[in-house]
Motif scaffolding. Structure first.
Motif, PDB file in Angstrom:
ATOM      1  N   GLY A 155       0.803  -1.217   0.000  1.00  0.00           N
ATOM      2  CA  GLY A 155       0.000   0.000   0.000  1.00  0.00           C
ATOM      3  C   GLY A 155       0.832   1.262   0.000  1.00  0.00           C
ATOM      4  O   GLY A 155       1.733   1.432   0.812  1.00  0.00           O
ATOM      5  N   ALA A 156       0.526   2.144  -0.908  1.00  0.00           N
ATOM      6  CA  ALA A 156       1.268   3.399  -1.038  1.00  0.00           C
ATOM      7  C   ALA A 156       1.057   4.311   0.165  1.00  0.00           C
ATOM      8  O   ALA A 156       1.977   4.998   0.608  1.00  0.00           O
ATOM      9  N   GLY A 157      -0.150   4.321   0.700  1.00  0.00           N
ATOM     10  CA  GLY A 157      -0.453   5.202   1.818  1.00  0.00           C
ATOM     11  C   GLY A 157       0.454   4.986   3.015  1.00  0.00           C
ATOM     12  O   GLY A 157       0.737   5.921   3.761  1.00  0.00           O
ATOM     13  N   ALA A 158       0.936   3.767   3.186  1.00  0.00           N
ATOM     14  CA  ALA A 158       1.815   3.448   4.312  1.00  0.00           C
ATOM     15  C   ALA A 158       3.149   4.187   4.228  1.00  0.00           C
ATOM     16  O   ALA A 158       3.830   4.358   5.237  1.00  0.00           O
ATOM     17  N   LEU A 159       3.522   4.646   3.036  1.00  0.00           N
ATOM     18  CA  LEU A 159       4.797   5.358   2.849  1.00  0.00           C
ATOM     19  C   LEU A 159       4.657   6.875   2.903  1.00  0.00           C
ATOM     20  O   LEU A 159       5.652   7.588   2.909  1.00  0.00           O
ATOM     21  N   ALA A 160       3.438   7.371   2.947  1.00  0.00           N
ATOM     22  CA  ALA A 160       3.196   8.806   2.827  1.00  0.00           C
ATOM     23  C   ALA A 160       3.941   9.623   3.876  1.00  0.00           C
ATOM     24  O   ALA A 160       4.594  10.615   3.546  1.00  0.00           O
ATOM     25  N   GLU A 161       3.850   9.245   5.135  1.00  0.00           N
ATOM     26  CA  GLU A 161       4.496  10.019   6.206  1.00  0.00           C
ATOM     27  C   GLU A 161       6.018  10.039   6.031  1.00  0.00           C
ATOM     28  O   GLU A 161       6.652  11.084   6.204  1.00  0.00           O
ATOM     29  N   ALA A 162       6.603   8.906   5.697  1.00  0.00           N
ATOM     30  CA  ALA A 162       8.062   8.842   5.526  1.00  0.00           C
ATOM     31  C   ALA A 162       8.510   9.708   4.351  1.00  0.00           C
ATOM     32  O   ALA A 162       9.491  10.456   4.454  1.00  0.00           O
ATOM     33  N   VAL A 163       7.804   9.634   3.240  1.00  0.00           N
ATOM     34  CA  VAL A 163       8.162  10.442   2.069  1.00  0.00           C
ATOM     35  C   VAL A 163       7.989  11.924   2.393  1.00  0.00           C
ATOM     36  O   VAL A 163       8.827  12.755   2.030  1.00  0.00           O
ATOM     37  N   ASP A 164       6.916  12.259   3.103  1.00  0.00           N
ATOM     38  CA  ASP A 164       6.687  13.649   3.496  1.00  0.00           C
ATOM     39  C   ASP A 164       7.845  14.179   4.344  1.00  0.00           C
ATOM     40  O   ASP A 164       8.347  15.279   4.113  1.00  0.00           O
ATOM     41  N   GLN A 165       8.301  13.382   5.297  1.00  0.00           N
ATOM     42  CA  GLN A 165       9.416  13.804   6.156  1.00  0.00           C
ATOM     43  C   GLN A 165      10.690  14.032   5.338  1.00  0.00           C
ATOM     44  O   GLN A 165      11.399  15.022   5.540  1.00  0.00           O
ATOM     45  N   VAL A 166      10.977  13.127   4.425  1.00  0.00           N
ATOM     46  CA  VAL A 166      12.191  13.256   3.616  1.00  0.00           C
ATOM     47  C   VAL A 166      12.116  14.491   2.723  1.00  0.00           C
ATOM     48  O   VAL A 166      13.079  15.265   2.631  1.00  0.00           O
ATOM     49  N   LEU A 167      10.984  14.708   2.070  1.00  0.00           N
ATOM     50  CA  LEU A 167      10.876  15.877   1.195  1.00  0.00           C
ATOM     51  C   LEU A 167      10.850  17.175   2.000  1.00  0.00           C
ATOM     52  O   LEU A 167      11.412  18.186   1.561  1.00  0.00           O
ATOM     53  N   ALA A 168      10.232  17.164   3.174  1.00  0.00           N
ATOM     54  CA  ALA A 168      10.258  18.356   4.028  1.00  0.00           C
ATOM     55  C   ALA A 168      11.694  18.684   4.436  1.00  0.00           C
ATOM     56  O   ALA A 168      12.076  19.867   4.511  1.00  0.00           O
ATOM     57  N   GLU A 169      12.495  17.657   4.676  1.00  0.00           N
ATOM     58  CA  GLU A 169      13.907  17.887   4.999  1.00  0.00           C
ATOM     59  C   GLU A 169      14.626  18.557   3.831  1.00  0.00           C
ATOM     60  O   GLU A 169      15.414  19.484   4.020  1.00  0.00           O
ATOM     61  N   GLN A 170      14.342  18.113   2.609  1.00  0.00           N
ATOM     62  CA  GLN A 170      15.003  18.702   1.440  1.00  0.00           C
ATOM     63  C   GLN A 170      14.591  20.164   1.287  1.00  0.00           C
ATOM     64  O   GLN A 170      15.417  21.026   0.968  1.00  0.00           O
ATOM     65  N   LEU A 171      13.315  20.458   1.545  1.00  0.00           N
ATOM     66  CA  LEU A 171      12.835  21.832   1.442  1.00  0.00           C
ATOM     67  C   LEU A 171      13.494  22.712   2.511  1.00  0.00           C
ATOM     68  O   LEU A 171      13.861  23.860   2.240  1.00  0.00           O
ATOM     69  N   ALA A 172      13.667  22.178   3.709  1.00  0.00           N
ATOM     70  CA  ALA A 172      14.350  22.925   4.770  1.00  0.00           C
ATOM     71  C   ALA A 172      15.802  23.206   4.374  1.00  0.00           C
ATOM     72  O   ALA A 172      16.336  24.292   4.637  1.00  0.00           O
ATOM     73  N   ARG A 173      16.446  22.241   3.732  1.00  0.00           N
ATOM     74  CA  ARG A 173      17.825  22.431   3.279  1.00  0.00           C
ATOM     75  C   ARG A 173      17.870  23.475   2.149  1.00  0.00           C
ATOM     76  O   ARG A 173      18.787  24.299   2.093  1.00  0.00           O
ATOM     77  N   LEU A 174      16.888  23.444   1.251  1.00  0.00           N
ATOM     78  CA  LEU A 174      16.802  24.452   0.196  1.00  0.00           C
ATOM     79  C   LEU A 174      16.654  25.841   0.820  1.00  0.00           C
ATOM     80  O   LEU A 174      17.305  26.797   0.394  1.00  0.00           O
ATOM     81  N   LYS A 175      15.819  25.948   1.850  1.00  0.00           N
ATOM     82  CA  LYS A 175      15.655  27.233   2.544  1.00  0.00           C
ATOM     83  C   LYS A 175      16.979  27.727   3.134  1.00  0.00           C
ATOM     84  O   LYS A 175      17.317  28.897   2.992  1.00  0.00           O
ATOM     85  N   ARG A 176      17.705  26.828   3.784  1.00  0.00           N
ATOM     86  CA  ARG A 176      18.988  27.238   4.386  1.00  0.00           C
ATOM     87  C   ARG A 176      19.925  27.821   3.335  1.00  0.00           C
ATOM     88  O   ARG A 176      20.566  28.846   3.560  1.00  0.00           O
ATOM     89  N   VAL A 177      20.008  27.185   2.184  1.00  0.00           N
ATOM     90  CA  VAL A 177      20.905  27.681   1.130  1.00  0.00           C
ATOM     91  C   VAL A 177      20.349  28.968   0.525  1.00  0.00           C
ATOM     92  O   VAL A 177      21.103  29.918   0.308  1.00  0.00           O
ATOM     93  N   ALA A 178      19.044  29.021   0.296  1.00  0.00           N
ATOM     94  CA  ALA A 178      18.429  30.221  -0.292  1.00  0.00           C
ATOM     95  C   ALA A 178      18.541  31.434   0.635  1.00  0.00           C
ATOM     96  O   ALA A 178      18.615  32.570   0.161  1.00  0.00           O
ATOM     97  N   ASP A 179      18.567  31.201   1.937  1.00  0.00           N
ATOM     98  CA  ASP A 179      18.655  32.298   2.905  1.00  0.00           C
ATOM     99  C   ASP A 179      20.080  32.733   3.220  1.00  0.00           C
ATOM    100  O   ASP A 179      20.282  33.696   3.956  1.00  0.00           O
ATOM    101  N   MET A 180      21.071  32.026   2.650  1.00  0.00           N
ATOM    102  CA  MET A 180      22.468  32.412   2.888  1.00  0.00           C
ATOM    103  C   MET A 180      22.751  33.756   2.228  1.00  0.00           C
ATOM    104  O   MET A 180      22.355  33.972   1.085  1.00  0.00           O
ATOM    105  N   PRO A 181      23.459  34.636   2.942  1.00  0.00           N
ATOM    106  CA  PRO A 181      23.798  35.924   2.324  1.00  0.00           C
ATOM    107  C   PRO A 181      24.773  35.746   1.161  1.00  0.00           C
ATOM    108  O   PRO A 181      25.597  34.851   1.165  1.00  0.00           O
ATOM    109  N   GLY A 182      24.621  36.636   0.176  1.00  0.00           N
ATOM    110  CA  GLY A 182      25.569  36.715  -0.932  1.00  0.00           C
ATOM    111  C   GLY A 182      25.510  35.613  -1.854  1.00  0.00           C
ATOM    112  O   GLY A 182      26.088  35.290  -2.756  1.00  0.00           O
TER     113      GLY A 182
END
Length: 182
Positions: A155-182
């Motif tokens: 079942g795909a639904g069983a993986l939803a939370e894990a995939v969400d956590q992993v992609l949220a981590e990538q978005l947080a990392r994108l934010k860190r780089v995007a917010d870096m000065p210069g």
């Protein structure tokens, strides 16, 4: 691949997503799921769009087949590849993995890919990953959504939370780089 699946699920269960990222599983069923994550960054939409094409700068290498984000690339044009170079290891020849293919490009506002990320690649599913960018003052609101449908053993639904956590981590990392000065 087995290492990748174990790392994906293990890290997802242990990960804590920073409060600056809004993450949610918006729907889930045995046949699929959808997630949506959003974050505000200080960078302009043009700067964020350019950064999306450089996953080696913001994607966590633990969520790759090679274990090294430096092997990731994303050609942000229709038909372009979100790919990974696999270095030669011992007697195993070098190779490549296509994580997703770009299907829609609207510079500075939308980048959409289709592909089954991580362990979903071994299942009979299709996933659509979208990065929507909206100017917000001097910065940008990034909304990342991933919609997956098809057949997943167990079942795909069983993986939803894990995939969400992993992609949220990538978005947080994108934010860190995007917010870096210069």
């Amino acid at each position: 691949m087995r290492r990748f699946a174990i790392v994906l699920l293990g890290a997802a269960l242990a990960a804590s997503v920073p409060a600056t990222v809004t993450a949610a599983v918006t729907a889930q069923a045995d046949s699929g799921f959808s997630i949506e994550n959003s974050v505000d960054v200080a960078a302009s939409p043009a700067a964020v769009f350019a950064l999306l094409g450089q996953p080696a700068r913001w994607w966590n290498g633990d969520h790759s087949y090679s274990g090294n984000a430096g092997n990731l690339s994303l050609d942000a044009r229709v038909g372009g590849c979100f790919c990974e170079a696999l270095p030669r290891t011992g007697a195993v020849a070098a190779g490549r993995v296509e994580h997703a293919r770009v299907i829609h490009v609207a510079p500075v506002s939308l980048l959409r890919l289709v592909g089954s990320l991580g362990p979903l690649q071994a299942e009979a599913v299709t996933g659509t990953l979208s990065f929507s960018l909206k100017a917000q003052g001097a910065g940008t609101k990034i909304t990342m959504s991933y919609v997956v449908g098809g057949f997943v053993r167990g079942g795909a639904g069983a993986l939803a939370e894990a995939v969400d956590q992993v992609l949220a981590e990538q978005l947080a990392r994108l934010k860190r780089v995007a917010d870096m000065p210069g």
